[in-house]
Design a protein around this motif. Structure first.
Motif, short mmCIF file in Angstrom:
data_model
loop_
_atom_site.label_atom_id
_atom_site.label_comp_id
_atom_site.label_asym_id
_atom_site.label_seq_id
_atom_site.Cartn_x
_atom_site.Cartn_y
_atom_site.Cartn_z
N GLN A 173 0.83 -1.20 0.00
CA GLN A 173 0.00 0.00 0.00
C GLN A 173 0.87 1.25 0.00
O GLN A 173 0.55 2.23 -0.69
N ARG A 174 1.94 1.23 0.75
CA ARG A 174 2.86 2.39 0.78
C ARG A 174 3.46 2.62 -0.60
O ARG A 174 3.55 3.76 -1.07
N ARG A 175 3.87 1.56 -1.24
CA ARG A 175 4.45 1.70 -2.58
C ARG A 175 3.40 2.18 -3.58
O ARG A 175 3.71 3.00 -4.46
N LEU A 176 2.17 1.71 -3.44
CA LEU A 176 1.10 2.17 -4.33
C LEU A 176 0.85 3.67 -4.15
O LEU A 176 0.65 4.39 -5.14
N VAL A 177 0.85 4.14 -2.93
CA VAL A 177 0.68 5.58 -2.68
C VAL A 177 1.78 6.37 -3.38
O VAL A 177 1.53 7.43 -3.95
N ARG B 193 10.57 -2.43 -5.08
CA ARG B 193 10.83 -2.61 -3.64
C ARG B 193 12.19 -2.02 -3.27
O ARG B 193 12.33 -1.37 -2.25
N SER B 194 13.21 -2.27 -4.11
CA SER B 194 14.55 -1.78 -3.78
C SER B 194 14.58 -0.25 -3.79
O SER B 194 15.21 0.37 -2.93
N THR B 195 13.90 0.37 -4.75
CA THR B 195 13.84 1.83 -4.80
C THR B 195 13.11 2.37 -3.57
O THR B 195 13.59 3.31 -2.91
N TYR B 196 11.98 1.77 -3.24
CA TYR B 196 11.22 2.20 -2.06
C TYR B 196 12.08 2.11 -0.79
O TYR B 196 12.16 3.07 -0.02
N HIS B 197 12.73 0.96 -0.60
CA HIS B 197 13.54 0.79 0.62
C HIS B 197 14.74 1.74 0.62
O HIS B 197 15.13 2.24 1.69
N ASP C 235 6.08 13.46 -9.67
CA ASP C 235 4.88 12.65 -9.42
C ASP C 235 4.85 12.16 -7.97
O ASP C 235 3.82 12.27 -7.30
N SER C 236 5.94 11.63 -7.48
CA SER C 236 5.98 11.12 -6.10
C SER C 236 5.75 12.24 -5.09
O SER C 236 5.03 12.05 -4.10
N LEU C 237 6.35 13.39 -5.32
CA LEU C 237 6.14 14.52 -4.41
C LEU C 237 4.70 15.01 -4.45
O LEU C 237 4.14 15.39 -3.41
N THR C 238 4.08 14.99 -5.61
CA THR C 238 2.68 15.40 -5.72
C THR C 238 1.80 14.42 -4.96
O THR C 238 0.86 14.81 -4.25
N ARG C 239 2.09 13.14 -5.06
CA ARG C 239 1.35 12.12 -4.32
C ARG C 239 1.50 12.35 -2.81
O ARG C 239 0.52 12.24 -2.06
#
Length: 168
Positions: free
Chosen positions: A46-50, A56-60, A77-81
């Motif tokens: 869910q965190r990655r979807l947000v 996974r490696s980028t998220y971590h 895009d990620s900052l807007t989210r």
């Protein structure tokens, strides 16, 4: 002659997208996101979807850098989210007396047509920026008095009547 639309001085400049500005915002935004995701009980997927579903490696890696207060630069895009998610969290804080009540609203079923009986968190974690923005707009409208009944503070508020007006 009256001017219509945005005047150049009123428009947001492109510098807000510059890497230095995004780097300045990314770490604090990710740390705030982690705290909110913990509060809301979001799992890793869910965190990655947000965030737009990074690997996974980028998220971590993002989360590690943010925790260590090292430089991390998210894309626009990620900052807007994250901005939309922070707005949702803020609106819940305004609308509800406790964090628990806000989380209960977010995770419980909702009959508004936007949610179709599903919990709002379903739309938040659907993986789309539009889903995040729809929930944010819904809550912003509720803050303005639309779509939701009043919260506990306002529940006993009686509207003014003609008899309440005193002429002097």
């Amino acid at each position: 002659m009256q001017q219509t639309g945005f005047a150049p001085a009123q428009a947001l400049g492109a510098e807000r997208f510059e890497p230095a500005n995004r780097r300045r915002l990314s770490g604090p935004a990710l740390r705030s996101f982690a705290a909110i995701a913990d509060l809301w009980g979001l799992n890793e997927q869910q965190r990655r979807l947000v965030l737009g579903y990074p690997s996974r490696s980028t998220y971590h890696n993002w989360m590690r850098l943010a925790r260590e207060q090292a430089d991390v630069t998210l894309d626009v895009d990620s900052l807007t989210r994250l901005s939309a998610l922070l707005g949702i969290h803020q609106a819940l804080g305004v609308l509800f007396d406790t964090q628990g009540e806000g989380v209960a609203w977010l995770t419980g079923p909702h009959d508004a047509p936007l949610f179709g009986g599903q919990p709002p968190i379903t739309l938040v974690t659907a993986g789309t920026l539009d889903g995040l923005l729809q929930v944010r707009r819904f809550l912003d409208a509720a803050r303005g008095g639309l779509y939701m009944p009043p919260n506990g503070l306002d529940a006993g508020f009686a509207p003014s009547t003609d008899r309440d007006i005193v002429w002097r």
